[in-house]
Design a protein around this motif. Structure first.
Motif, PDB file in Angstrom:
ATOM      1  N   TYR A  56       0.832  -1.209   0.000  1.00 43.12           N
ATOM      2  CA  TYR A  56       0.000   0.000   0.000  1.00 43.12           C
ATOM      3  C   TYR A  56       0.863   1.254   0.000  1.00 43.12           C
ATOM      4  O   TYR A  56       0.618   2.203  -0.754  1.00 43.12           O
ATOM      5  CB  TYR A  56      -0.926   0.006   1.223  1.00 43.12           C
ATOM      6  N   THR A  57       1.874   1.281   0.846  1.00 43.03           N
ATOM      7  CA  THR A  57       2.702   2.481   0.983  1.00 43.03           C
ATOM      8  C   THR A  57       3.485   2.765  -0.289  1.00 43.03           C
ATOM      9  O   THR A  57       3.658   3.928  -0.666  1.00 43.03           O
ATOM     10  CB  THR A  57       3.652   2.328   2.183  1.00 43.03           C
ATOM     11  N   LEU A 263       0.912  12.717   8.564  1.00 39.73           N
ATOM     12  CA  LEU A 263       1.346  11.351   8.303  1.00 39.73           C
ATOM     13  C   LEU A 263       2.541  10.997   9.168  1.00 39.73           C
ATOM     14  O   LEU A 263       3.236  11.867   9.677  1.00 39.73           O
ATOM     15  CB  LEU A 263       1.728  11.188   6.822  1.00 39.73           C
ATOM     16  N   SER A 268       6.122  -2.288  10.396  1.00 45.84           N
ATOM     17  CA  SER A 268       5.289  -3.493  10.442  1.00 45.84           C
ATOM     18  C   SER A 268       6.212  -4.684  10.667  1.00 45.84           C
ATOM     19  O   SER A 268       7.048  -4.989   9.814  1.00 45.84           O
ATOM     20  CB  SER A 268       4.518  -3.676   9.134  1.00 45.84           C
ATOM     21  N   ARG A 406       5.669   1.402   6.796  1.00 49.36           N
ATOM     22  CA  ARG A 406       4.394   1.815   6.229  1.00 49.36           C
ATOM     23  C   ARG A 406       4.124   3.256   6.618  1.00 49.36           C
ATOM     24  O   ARG A 406       4.674   3.754   7.608  1.00 49.36           O
ATOM     25  CB  ARG A 406       3.260   0.905   6.717  1.00 49.36           C
ATOM     26  N   GLU A 408       1.132   5.906   7.663  1.00 47.77           N
ATOM     27  CA  GLU A 408      -0.243   6.010   8.128  1.00 47.77           C
ATOM     28  C   GLU A 408      -0.450   7.367   8.767  1.00 47.77           C
ATOM     29  O   GLU A 408       0.508   8.077   9.079  1.00 47.77           O
ATOM     30  CB  GLU A 408      -0.564   4.931   9.181  1.00 47.77           C
ATOM     31  N   THR A 409      -1.708   7.686   8.978  1.00 49.56           N
ATOM     32  CA  THR A 409      -2.009   8.811   9.848  1.00 49.56           C
ATOM     33  C   THR A 409      -1.754   8.377  11.282  1.00 49.56           C
ATOM     34  O   THR A 409      -1.657   7.189  11.571  1.00 49.56           O
ATOM     35  CB  THR A 409      -3.479   9.252   9.690  1.00 49.56           C
ATOM     36  N   ILE A 422      -0.681  -2.984  11.714  1.00 45.22           N
ATOM     37  CA  ILE A 422      -1.428  -2.158  10.774  1.00 45.22           C
ATOM     38  C   ILE A 422      -2.659  -1.598  11.465  1.00 45.22           C
ATOM     39  O   ILE A 422      -3.343  -2.278  12.227  1.00 45.22           O
ATOM     40  CB  ILE A 422      -1.868  -2.999   9.563  1.00 45.22           C
ATOM     41  N   ASN A 423      -2.954  -0.318  11.207  1.00 51.64           N
ATOM     42  CA  ASN A 423      -4.164   0.308  11.740  1.00 51.64           C
ATOM     43  C   ASN A 423      -5.360  -0.253  10.987  1.00 51.64           C
ATOM     44  O   ASN A 423      -5.613   0.097   9.839  1.00 51.64           O
ATOM     45  CB  ASN A 423      -4.076   1.830  11.560  1.00 51.64           C
ATOM     46  N   LEU A 426      -8.011   1.815   9.061  1.00 49.27           N
ATOM     47  CA  LEU A 426      -7.723   2.487   7.803  1.00 49.27           C
ATOM     48  C   LEU A 426      -8.129   1.587   6.648  1.00 49.27           C
ATOM     49  O   LEU A 426      -7.306   1.065   5.911  1.00 49.27           O
ATOM     50  CB  LEU A 426      -6.241   2.840   7.708  1.00 49.27           C
ATOM     51  N   GLN A 429      -6.856   1.920   3.131  1.00 53.71           N
ATOM     52  CA  GLN A 429      -5.559   1.411   2.707  1.00 53.71           C
ATOM     53  C   GLN A 429      -5.728   0.205   1.800  1.00 53.71           C
ATOM     54  O   GLN A 429      -4.869  -0.100   1.009  1.00 53.71           O
ATOM     55  CB  GLN A 429      -4.702   1.031   3.904  1.00 53.71           C
ATOM     56  N   GLY A 477      -0.005  -4.555   3.706  1.00 55.64           N
ATOM     57  CA  GLY A 477      -0.194  -3.933   4.995  1.00 55.64           C
ATOM     58  C   GLY A 477      -0.856  -4.858   5.971  1.00 55.64           C
ATOM     59  O   GLY A 477      -1.887  -4.573   6.540  1.00 55.64           O
TER      60      GLY A 477
END
Length: 580
Positions: A56-57, A263, A268, A406, A408-409, A422-423, A426, A429, A477
């Motif tokens: 994703y990132t 951000l 991870s 990664r 993320e916010t 991983i959040n 989200l 994502q 993610g």
């Protein structure tokens, strides 16, 4: 019948597209137009490293809408960090970063007196003109025109896409140099190659039926598909440049006027284990005895670790095994296989009373699996054959983690341990913001593509890179990769001690006052007893564990304090805020 309004195309008007002040030859002199793309056609521009970032990132980094400053393809510092950076690369002409076959073609084009040679790129003129001119000049490539995408064209026209911008220049070239018999365009992206071909077909069709605003004979157009090469930055330099990009993004948000969220970079951890060196991995793989009827192409060779936990390791277990970086010696005691699809080696520590932990019933190394098999099924092996004295391999391991980064916010109330996951809130994502055009993004791996895109830099669908796939299905993610999860789902804490998961997964209040972004391993209590030599492993999942496979053993860049209220501000001297 009303007559068509003729449009005047002039050399003076054409020159306005170029950022180099060079006189163009008269119309009567030019018989051929040769147009070269820059990124991954002429120059091997670095892509986000798929071993460093989760899937994703890697796409998010290249999505213009993700960052206030436009992201990967709009930040000149990324291109400037190619190799060892501008100051060291410019004197050497960025040696090793060119597609030398295309360079030779450019040089031949330049030598032809009746050929106009153009460098055409979708990179923004404001941010990249000077840098690209320096790169091209270092290679002594004297293009007649160097064209970058302006905020507005010579006639104040704006462009909905990079393709629209490039087509506008190509049209001006064709209708300015009306004596040119041919135009060649060199391009690495399959989608752009097709669009160019369709565009020239349309121009020639209009010329034949007399519907163009300026007369000329049809032109022989050839669009050459260039096989692009995948290159990346030094992983430490890449992490630092992305952190700076995030700092600038967060500072702009803190100053107001932007709707995007701040951000941060997080780690991870896919699993914690006793990691095996590539040299010892090659030795262990010699123990695999495949059936003669099984092609090696159907087998994934591993021999990379002895699992401790298929997740970030809780503090209690990490303390028990001696912490990150602790070395442990093992000896192979048995070999086993399951249904001719999984091969493993049973091992014992040296000395025999050494403290260790594994979530498996006993320590083992998964040596190889038939593709599609689950490594954790090695726990089902019942018959272990004793190893002859000559094959009782002794090898050393080091406690470490398989890590990817990664973006993320920030996670509200997220503790250090919780930040390793991983959040799950989200969801975007995985699904992608609806506002983003679902096209492809550029990164390295065996395919190119995915959810998010930067319209200015989309890769093709060739196998050499991925512009429409999922990086060999590399992790999106989550710890969802079976090759990285040698997990005994019925394990009760494993031999040698309980997991104590519940007591170690707390989500306490977030740390510190500055905006957090990345673990500084030298200042993190998780690695406090390991000194400055510990380097986390950034091999992506699923990695290639064949002997000699490229395994990252790379420390994070030295990240300083900074931060400030409101979060994420760079301190102006290269210091980077750190945290999760």
């Amino acid at each position: 019948m009303a007559s068509r309004k003729l449009v005047s195309y002039t050399i003076t008007g054409l020159k306005r597209w170029s950022c180099v002040a060079r006189d163009l030859p008269p119309v009567s002199q030019v018989k051929a137009l040769h147009v070269y793309d820059f990124d991954n056609t002429l120059f091997m521009s670095p892509l986000p490293n798929a071993k460093l970032w989760n899937g994703y990132t890697a796409g998010f980094l290249q999505t213009q809408e993700s960052f206030v400053n436009g992201g990967w393809w709009h930040d000149p510092n990324i291109l400037g960090a190619t190799g060892q950076g501008i100051e060291k690369e410019e004197p050497t002409g960025w040696a090793g970063w060119w597609n030398e076959h295309i360079v030779e073609l450019v040089e031949l084009s330049i030598k032809q007196k009746d050929t106009l040679t153009i460098l055409l790129t979708g990179r923004g003129e404001d941010n990249f003109a000077e840098l690209l001119k320096r790169i091209v000049a270092s290679k002594n490539l004297a293009f007649d025109m160097i064209c970058l995408k302006p905020q507005a064209g010579p006639n104040n026209q704006t462009f909905a896409s990079t393709m629209n911008y490039k087509q506008a220049i190509l049209r001006d070239l064709v209708f300015t140099y009306t004596d040119a018999d041919e135009i060649r365009v060199y391009e690495d992206r399959v989608k752009h190659t097709k669009a160019f071909r369709d565009y020239f077909d349309s121009i020639n069709k209009d010329l034949l039926n007399g519907s163009t605003p300026s007369p000329r004979k049809p032109i022989n157009a050839e669009v050459i598909q260039v096989a692009d090469a995948v290159t990346t930055l030094d992983p430490i330099a890449e992490t630092a440049e992305v952190q700076r990009m995030i700092n600038a993004h967060n500072t702009a948000i803190h100053n107001g006027g932007h709707a995007l969220a701040p951000l941060e970079i997080k780690r991870s951890v896919f699993f914690t284990g006793y990691l095996i060196s590539s040299v010892d991995s090659a030795r262990l793989l010699k123990l695999v005895n495949l059936p003669s009827s099984l092609p090696e192409s159907e087998v994934k060779f591993l021999a990379s670790n002895i699992i401790i936990t298929p997740r970030p390791c809780p503090r209690s277990i990490l303390d028990k095994v001696g912490g990150i970086g602790r070395k442990q010696t093992w000896q192979v005691t048995g070999l086993g296989s399951l249904e001719s699809r999984i091969w493993a080696a049973r091992v014992t520590p040296i000395p025999a009373d050494a403290k260790y932990h594994t979530d498996n019933p006993f320590p083992l190394v998964v040596l190889a699996i038939v593709k599609g098999s689950r490594p954790q099924d090695a726990n089902r092996i019942q018959n272990w054959q004793p190893v002859p004295a000559g094959k009782q391999i002794v090898f050393q391991t080091e406690v470490g983690e398989k890590v990817q980064l990664r973006i993320e916010t920030g996670g509200e109330g997220e503790g250090e341990y919780g930040a390793l996951f991983i959040n799950k809130n989200l969801k975007r994502q995985r699904d992608g913001p609806p506002a983003f055009e679902r096209d492809s993004y550029r990164t390295n791996g065996s395919q190119r593509g995915g959810h998010y895109h930067d319209e200015n830099r989309r890769p093709n669908g060739a196998n050499g890179g991925y512009r429409g796939g999922n990086q060999n299905n590399r992790g999106r993610g989550g710890n969802n990769n079976p090759n990285n999860r040698l997990e005994n789902r019925n394990a009760r804490g494993g031999r040698g001690g309980a997991s104590n998961r519940a007591n170690n997964r707390g989500r306490g209040p977030a740390r510190g006052g500055g905006y957090k972004s990345l673990d500084d391993v030298q200042n993190n209590s998780r690695y406090a007893n390991q000194g400055s030599s510990y380097q986390p492993n950034y091999d992506d999942g699923p990695p290639s564990y064949a002997a000699g496979a490229d395994i990252y053993n790379s420390s994070f860049p030295a990240l300083g304090g900074g931060g400030g209220s409101g979060g994420g501000q760079g301190n102006g001297d290269g210091g980077l805020p750190y945290g999760k």
